[in-house]
Design a protein around this motif. Structure first.
Motif, PDB file in Angstrom:
ATOM      1  N   LEU A 245       0.829  -1.202   0.000  1.00 46.98           N
ATOM      2  CA  LEU A 245       0.000   0.000   0.000  1.00 46.98           C
ATOM      3  C   LEU A 245       0.865   1.256   0.000  1.00 46.98           C
ATOM      4  O   LEU A 245       0.640   2.192  -0.783  1.00 46.98           O
ATOM      5  N   ALA A 246       1.862   1.291   0.873  1.00 46.93           N
ATOM      6  CA  ALA A 246       2.741   2.453   0.964  1.00 46.93           C
ATOM      7  C   ALA A 246       3.513   2.676  -0.335  1.00 46.93           C
ATOM      8  O   ALA A 246       3.670   3.809  -0.794  1.00 46.93           O
ATOM      9  N   GLU A 247       3.964   1.590  -0.949  1.00 47.20           N
ATOM     10  CA  GLU A 247       4.764   1.717  -2.169  1.00 47.20           C
ATOM     11  C   GLU A 247       3.925   2.207  -3.346  1.00 47.20           C
ATOM     12  O   GLU A 247       4.367   3.080  -4.118  1.00 47.20           O
ATOM     13  N   ILE A 248       2.718   1.680  -3.505  1.00 48.21           N
ATOM     14  CA  ILE A 248       1.857   2.132  -4.599  1.00 48.21           C
ATOM     15  C   ILE A 248       1.504   3.610  -4.420  1.00 48.21           C
ATOM     16  O   ILE A 248       1.539   4.394  -5.380  1.00 48.21           O
ATOM     17  N   CYS A 249       1.170   3.987  -3.193  1.00 43.86           N
ATOM     18  CA  CYS A 249       0.824   5.384  -2.931  1.00 43.86           C
ATOM     19  C   CYS A 249       2.012   6.304  -3.146  1.00 43.86           C
ATOM     20  O   CYS A 249       1.875   7.391  -3.726  1.00 43.86           O
ATOM     21  N   ARG A 250       3.190   5.881  -2.695  1.00 46.05           N
ATOM     22  CA  ARG A 250       4.403   6.682  -2.920  1.00 46.05           C
ATOM     23  C   ARG A 250       4.619   6.908  -4.417  1.00 46.05           C
ATOM     24  O   ARG A 250       4.908   8.022  -4.865  1.00 46.05           O
ATOM     25  N   ASN A 251       4.461   5.849  -5.184  1.00 42.18           N
ATOM     26  CA  ASN A 251       4.646   5.921  -6.628  1.00 42.18           C
ATOM     27  C   ASN A 251       3.696   6.917  -7.270  1.00 42.18           C
ATOM     28  O   ASN A 251       4.113   7.750  -8.093  1.00 42.18           O
ATOM     29  N   GLN A 252       2.437   6.857  -6.892  1.00 43.77           N
ATOM     30  CA  GLN A 252       1.429   7.743  -7.465  1.00 43.77           C
ATOM     31  C   GLN A 252       1.659   9.201  -7.065  1.00 43.77           C
ATOM     32  O   GLN A 252       1.462  10.115  -7.864  1.00 43.77           O
ATOM     33  N   ILE A 253       2.074   9.397  -5.825  1.00 41.28           N
ATOM     34  CA  ILE A 253       2.340  10.767  -5.352  1.00 41.28           C
ATOM     35  C   ILE A 253       3.531  11.367  -6.095  1.00 41.28           C
ATOM     36  O   ILE A 253       3.529  12.551  -6.456  1.00 41.28           O
ATOM     37  N   GLU A 254       4.554  10.547  -6.351  1.00 42.87           N
ATOM     38  CA  GLU A 254       5.717  11.035  -7.099  1.00 42.87           C
ATOM     39  C   GLU A 254       5.330  11.394  -8.535  1.00 42.87           C
ATOM     40  O   GLU A 254       5.820  12.375  -9.092  1.00 42.87           O
ATOM     41  N   GLN A 255       4.437  10.597  -9.140  1.00 46.66           N
ATOM     42  CA  GLN A 255       4.020  10.856 -10.517  1.00 46.66           C
ATOM     43  C   GLN A 255       3.068  12.048 -10.607  1.00 46.66           C
ATOM     44  O   GLN A 255       3.079  12.803 -11.577  1.00 46.66           O
ATOM     45  N   ASN A 256       2.227  12.208  -9.585  1.00 52.64           N
ATOM     46  CA  ASN A 256       1.239  13.287  -9.576  1.00 52.64           C
ATOM     47  C   ASN A 256       1.173  13.900  -8.183  1.00 52.64           C
ATOM     48  O   ASN A 256       0.360  13.491  -7.357  1.00 52.64           O
ATOM     49  N   PRO A 257       2.040  14.856  -7.879  1.00 52.71           N
ATOM     50  CA  PRO A 257       2.115  15.418  -6.526  1.00 52.71           C
ATOM     51  C   PRO A 257       0.805  16.033  -6.031  1.00 52.71           C
ATOM     52  O   PRO A 257       0.624  16.181  -4.821  1.00 52.71           O
ATOM     53  N   MET A 258      -0.096  16.357  -6.923  1.00 56.91           N
ATOM     54  CA  MET A 258      -1.366  16.977  -6.522  1.00 56.91           C
ATOM     55  C   MET A 258      -2.416  15.952  -6.123  1.00 56.91           C
ATOM     56  O   MET A 258      -3.494  16.322  -5.648  1.00 56.91           O
ATOM     57  N   ILE A 259      -2.130  14.676  -6.275  1.00 57.04           N
ATOM     58  CA  ILE A 259      -3.171  13.653  -6.136  1.00 57.04           C
ATOM     59  C   ILE A 259      -3.772  13.588  -4.740  1.00 57.04           C
ATOM     60  O   ILE A 259      -4.949  13.272  -4.566  1.00 57.04           O
ATOM     61  N   THR A 260      -3.007  13.915  -3.718  1.00 60.93           N
ATOM     62  CA  THR A 260      -3.536  13.845  -2.347  1.00 60.93           C
ATOM     63  C   THR A 260      -3.969  15.199  -1.812  1.00 60.93           C
ATOM     64  O   THR A 260      -4.372  15.298  -0.648  1.00 60.93           O
ATOM     65  N   HIS A 261      -3.884  16.227  -2.625  1.00 61.89           N
ATOM     66  CA  HIS A 261      -4.199  17.576  -2.120  1.00 61.89           C
ATOM     67  C   HIS A 261      -5.673  17.729  -1.815  1.00 61.89           C
ATOM     68  O   HIS A 261      -6.543  17.234  -2.520  1.00 61.89           O
ATOM     69  N   CYS A 262      -5.956  18.445  -0.738  1.00 66.60           N
ATOM     70  CA  CYS A 262      -7.323  18.776  -0.363  1.00 66.60           C
ATOM     71  C   CYS A 262      -7.788  19.986  -1.186  1.00 66.60           C
ATOM     72  O   CYS A 262      -6.974  20.741  -1.710  1.00 66.60           O
ATOM     73  N   SER A 263      -9.095  20.150  -1.253  1.00 69.18           N
ATOM     74  CA  SER A 263      -9.632  21.303  -1.980  1.00 69.18           C
ATOM     75  C   SER A 263      -9.337  22.604  -1.243  1.00 69.18           C
ATOM     76  O   SER A 263      -9.279  23.654  -1.834  1.00 69.18           O
TER      77      SER A 263
END
Length: 263
Positions: A245-263
């Motif tokens: 879980l941590a590795e997949i999320c890390r990967n996605q955040i690196e590819q798209n830094p905005m993916i976890t941003h709140c509105s």
């Protein structure tokens, strides 16, 4: 999988769910909503925890507490800290000055929930040494999971969980409750926010803490393929291998830094 129509739950129902997910003997970080069951829990919340313990699981939970928060001081107010001009933190009302200790049973109950409070209240529970964002655990590896946590190393318990092939279990809660994504953010190169508490000398110290999690649901499509699921009464249980879980999320955040941003 249990029928949704069941209105009373016994400890065996939770044992069956644990066995169905195949997490017996493992370290498990649990995020739980007791209300999600929509049924009477005859064994009580403590009985749910004991079901995990009877299967040789170590149960870890977030045990965050705002009771120990302090007003910031200038030398611990970095420019980029999710705090804007700091007016919110400088002008808010703080609790009476309190010193955190790992033996404390204080918890922000409304945010953390009764399951976390129950784990923390176990006589043989262990608590990490972070005044604001501690983790608590009970079971065979409880001390091992929590002992490395400090005011600055807030996600040490989650790092240990990953290293030891543990799991993250969401019981009736959404992906925005998965604290391990904050750890994945850190793995991607982000620095945790700075908040403030008192040390044992009553001095204000910087404390590493998490941030808004409203954007975490954006990661769900990428991790759902590795999820194991079951259901207890009306409560959906979703389980992940923590390191995956941590590795997949890390990967996605690196590819798209905005993916976890709140509105």
């Amino acid at each position: 999988m249990m029928s949704e129509s069941k209105k009373e739950l016994e400890q065996v129902d939770f044992l069956n769910a644990i066995n169905e997910l195949g997490i017996g003997g493992a370290d498990v970080c649990v995020h739980a909503s007791v209300k999600s069951f929509g049924a009477k829990i005859n064994c009580g919340i403590k009985g749910i925890v004991q079901a995990f313990l009877s299967q040789d699981c170590t149960v870890m939970v977030p045990a965050f507490s705002d009771e120990y928060e302090a007003c910031p001081v200038k030398k611990y107010m970095p420019e980029r800290n999710g705090a804007g001009d700091y007016s919110f933190f400088l002008n808010k009302d703080y609790p009476v000055k309190k010193i955190f200790d790992v033996t404390s049973k204080e918890i922000s109950l409304e945010e953390m929930g009764l399951f976390s409070k129950t784990v923390l209240d176990f006589e043989k529970s262990f608590r990490g040494n972070n005044p604001l964002n501690s983790f608590a655990a009970v079971g065979r590896n409880a001390e091992k999971l929590t002992r490395a946590q400090t005011a600055k190393d807030v996600y040490a318990p989650l790092r240990r969980l990953c290293d030891d092939d543990g799991y993250v279990l969401l019981i009736g809660v959404g992906f925005d409750s998965a604290t391990i994504i904050h750890y994945a953010e850190q793995l991607s190169g982000r620095t945790p926010f700075v908040r403030w508490a008192y040390d044992r000398y009553q001095r204000v110290i910087p404390v590493s803490a998490g941030r808004c999690s409203d954007g975490f649901e954006n990661l769900a499509p990428f991790v759902n393929p590795i999820a194991k699921k079951t259901k207890v009464a009306e409560s959906e249980w979703t389980c992940f291998k923590a390191s995956d879980l941590a590795e997949i999320c890390r990967n996605q955040i690196e590819q798209n830094p905005m993916i976890t941003h709140c509105s």
